[in-house]
Design a protein around this motif. Structure first.
Motif, PDB file in Angstrom:
ATOM      1  N   ARG A 113       0.854  -1.181   0.000  1.00  0.00           N
ATOM      2  CA  ARG A 113       0.000   0.000   0.000  1.00  0.00           C
ATOM      3  C   ARG A 113       0.892   1.234   0.000  1.00  0.00           C
ATOM      4  NH1 ARG A 113      -0.452   2.065   5.272  1.00  0.00           N
ATOM      5  NH2 ARG A 113       0.431   0.716   6.896  1.00  0.00           N
ATOM      6  N   PRO A 114       0.330   2.412  -0.279  1.00  0.00           N
ATOM      7  CA  PRO A 114       1.153   3.620  -0.236  1.00  0.00           C
ATOM      8  C   PRO A 114       1.771   3.812   1.151  1.00  0.00           C
ATOM      9  CG  PRO A 114      -0.946   4.072  -1.312  1.00  0.00           C
ATOM     10  CD  PRO A 114      -1.050   2.698  -0.715  1.00  0.00           C
ATOM     11  N   LEU A 138       0.701   1.567 -10.613  1.00  0.00           N
ATOM     12  CA  LEU A 138       0.772   2.194  -9.288  1.00  0.00           C
ATOM     13  C   LEU A 138       0.281   3.638  -9.296  1.00  0.00           C
ATOM     14  CD1 LEU A 138       4.229   0.862  -8.009  1.00  0.00           C
ATOM     15  CD2 LEU A 138       1.943  -0.051  -7.554  1.00  0.00           C
ATOM     16  N   ILE A 139       0.722   4.425 -10.258  1.00  0.00           N
ATOM     17  CA  ILE A 139       0.448   5.866 -10.229  1.00  0.00           C
ATOM     18  C   ILE A 139      -0.848   6.212 -10.943  1.00  0.00           C
ATOM     19  CG2 ILE A 139       1.343   8.134 -10.916  1.00  0.00           C
ATOM     20  CD1 ILE A 139       4.178   6.912 -10.628  1.00  0.00           C
ATOM     21  N   GLU A 198      -3.271   5.165  -8.023  1.00  0.00           N
ATOM     22  CA  GLU A 198      -3.068   6.509  -7.466  1.00  0.00           C
ATOM     23  C   GLU A 198      -2.116   6.546  -6.275  1.00  0.00           C
ATOM     24  OE1 GLU A 198      -7.339   7.295  -7.034  1.00  0.00           O
ATOM     25  OE2 GLU A 198      -7.048   8.893  -8.500  1.00  0.00           O
ATOM     26  N   PHE A 199      -1.064   5.720  -6.330  1.00  0.00           N
ATOM     27  CA  PHE A 199       0.001   5.846  -5.345  1.00  0.00           C
ATOM     28  C   PHE A 199       0.692   7.192  -5.559  1.00  0.00           C
ATOM     29  CE2 PHE A 199      -0.998   1.631  -4.568  1.00  0.00           C
ATOM     30  CZ  PHE A 199      -0.110   0.969  -3.728  1.00  0.00           C
ATOM     31  N   LYS A 200       1.269   7.731  -4.500  1.00  0.00           N
ATOM     32  CA  LYS A 200       1.933   9.023  -4.598  1.00  0.00           C
ATOM     33  C   LYS A 200       3.241   8.913  -5.366  1.00  0.00           C
ATOM     34  CE  LYS A 200       3.626  12.936  -1.864  1.00  0.00           C
ATOM     35  NZ  LYS A 200       3.835  13.482  -0.489  1.00  0.00           N
ATOM     36  N   ASN A 201       3.431   9.818  -6.304  1.00  0.00           N
ATOM     37  CA  ASN A 201       4.675   9.909  -7.076  1.00  0.00           C
ATOM     38  C   ASN A 201       5.469  11.098  -6.558  1.00  0.00           C
ATOM     39  OD1 ASN A 201       6.721  10.046  -8.978  1.00  0.00           O
ATOM     40  ND2 ASN A 201       5.387  10.719 -10.656  1.00  0.00           N
ATOM     41  N   VAL A 210       8.046   6.021  -6.210  1.00  0.00           N
ATOM     42  CA  VAL A 210       6.827   5.707  -5.467  1.00  0.00           C
ATOM     43  C   VAL A 210       7.210   5.016  -4.156  1.00  0.00           C
ATOM     44  CG1 VAL A 210       4.666   4.407  -5.466  1.00  0.00           C
ATOM     45  CG2 VAL A 210       5.499   5.445  -7.591  1.00  0.00           C
ATOM     46  N   VAL A 260       6.398   2.824  -0.997  1.00  0.00           N
ATOM     47  CA  VAL A 260       5.343   1.875  -0.658  1.00  0.00           C
ATOM     48  C   VAL A 260       5.609   1.281   0.731  1.00  0.00           C
ATOM     49  CG1 VAL A 260       4.948   1.299  -3.089  1.00  0.00           C
ATOM     50  CG2 VAL A 260       6.492  -0.127  -1.712  1.00  0.00           C
TER      51      VAL A 260
END
Length: 396
Positions: free
Chosen positions: A27-28, A62-63, A67-70, A81, A83
């Motif tokens: 997860r993020p 992922l991004i 919508e994981f943070k870049n 990213v 994680v």
């Protein structure tokens, strides 16, 4: 494109949820994640990270999709990213030397890195419908680069043609040598000639066929790029349609057949392609398609196959055979014509730089302006090569 998950069609929302499940427990990274103070600067590459899917699929997974943070770009870094995996912070990054999984102590965390790579691989497979949707959307939006192998294909032609020239020169020298022999010496000389596994004449014919094939491969490719630079086509769908068209339609996308020289080359090259390239493609029976012969009072008479006639009727006669030297000469003459006149600037971009053709630059008039002169194209090419080198080196 910037599509977010909330704007996805319903079936892709389900794909998103399935990808999240496949990725779990990744997860993020958040406030509860154990993160070394200088992780962004001290993290090192793990061996397991070399098993990740291609960088663009990981980015879209992922991004884009999840919508994981870049964290953005940095020197020699395209994107990063952070994680959380079982409470521990890892970085998924695309660096100059490739995508990878990075952590503060790689040797101590190779097992976890391998598990992360496996879960990303699984999630990537689940997300395939999303990737297909992204690809279709990109083509429809025409924000595309069209790969350019013009120089590579031209070099292939030049190499094979060069080998053909060497054999032709050998044949001429052999003919001159044999002319200097007496009749008895010539008769004796034939024994050595036929003991060779391949005669010079056979080698010349094979190399001529290979050179002609290389020429048509080159033109099938370059005509598409010329059509873009000339403004004939400018969208992804148009490029895809022309790429699937036959050689004749590609030729017509670049040249005006109302112009006599273009029409003459079109007719001559079409016949060369029909006789030589189709000869190989359709079983190598004969350059006129002589697969059959029937018994008659005149002896064995050839029958031409339908695919050589353009209809379903068999025939006894066809156009005159184009001999190898004649066909090669037509091709050489066309090569000079190809880069003449208003097409000359295109050679600078396509053959000297190997840069892709960018459809957005076709749509906004950049290429149209550059095609006005060699000087304009030189300027654009130099600028684009510099930009491309900086991007490849991740010198942001």
């Amino acid at each position: 494109m910037d599509e977010k998950s909330l704007n996805l069609p319903d079936h892709l929302q389900r794909v998103r949820a399935a990808a999240e499940r496949a990725l779990a427990p990744i997860r993020p990274a958040g406030a509860s994640t154990a993160t070394p103070q200088n992780l962004l600067f001290d993290a090192q590459r793990t061996d397991a990270g070399r098993n990740l899917p291609p960088y663009y699929l990981v980015y879209f997974l992922l991004i884009d999709l999840l919508e994981f943070k870049n964290l953005g770009q940095f020197e020699k870094l395209a994107w990063s990213v952070p994680v959380d995996y079982k409470g521990k912070a890892f970085l998924i990054e695309h660096r100059k030397f490739g995508i990878g999984i990075f952590v503060d102590n790689p040797q101590a965390h190779e097992t976890e890195a391998a598990e992360i790579a496996t879960r990303i691989q699984k999630a990537t497979k689940v997300a395939r419908p999303y990737f297909e949707w992204r690809a279709e959307s990109a083509v429809a939006d025409s924000k595309l680069n069209v790969k350019n192998y013009t120089d590579e294909l031209h070099q292939r032609f030049q190499y094979v043609y060069g080998e053909y020239q060497k054999i032709v020169a050998d044949i001429r020298r052999e003919e001159e040598r044999r002319r200097s022999l007496s009749r008895e010496e010539r008769m004796s000389d034939w024994d050595g000639y036929f003991s060779e596994p391949y005669t010079l004449t056979e080698k010349a014919a094979w190399l001529a066929s290979a050179a002609i094939d290389a020429f048509f491969s080159f033109t099938e490719h370059v005509f598409i790029h010329l059509a873009i630079l000339q403004g004939t086509i400018s969208t992804g769908n148009e490029v895809a349609s022309l790429a699937s068209a036959d050689w004749g339609n590609k030729f017509k996308a670049v040249f005006d057949l109302q112009e006599p020289t273009s029409k003459r080359f079109y007719d001559d090259l079409t016949e060369i392609r029909r006789q030589h390239r189709n000869f190989v493609a359709h079983g190598s029976f004969g350059k006129q398609g002589e697969a059959f012969s029937f018994h008659s009072g005149a002896g064995a008479a050839p029958v031409l196959l339908p695919h050589m006639r353009g209809s379903r009727k068999f025939a006894l006669t066809g156009p005159l055979t184009v001999n190898d030297p004649e066909g090669i000469q037509v091709i050489l003459n066309f090569m000079n014509y190809l880069w003449s006149g208003g097409r000359e600037p295109a050679r600078i971009y396509l053959q000297r730089t190997s840069l892709p053709v960018i459809l957005t630059m076709a749509a906004n008039g950049t290429y149209a302006k550059a095609m006005q002169s060699c000087e304009e194209m030189e300027s654009l090419a130099e600028h684009m090569v510099e930009q491309w080198d900086r991007s490849a080196n991740m010198d942001w």
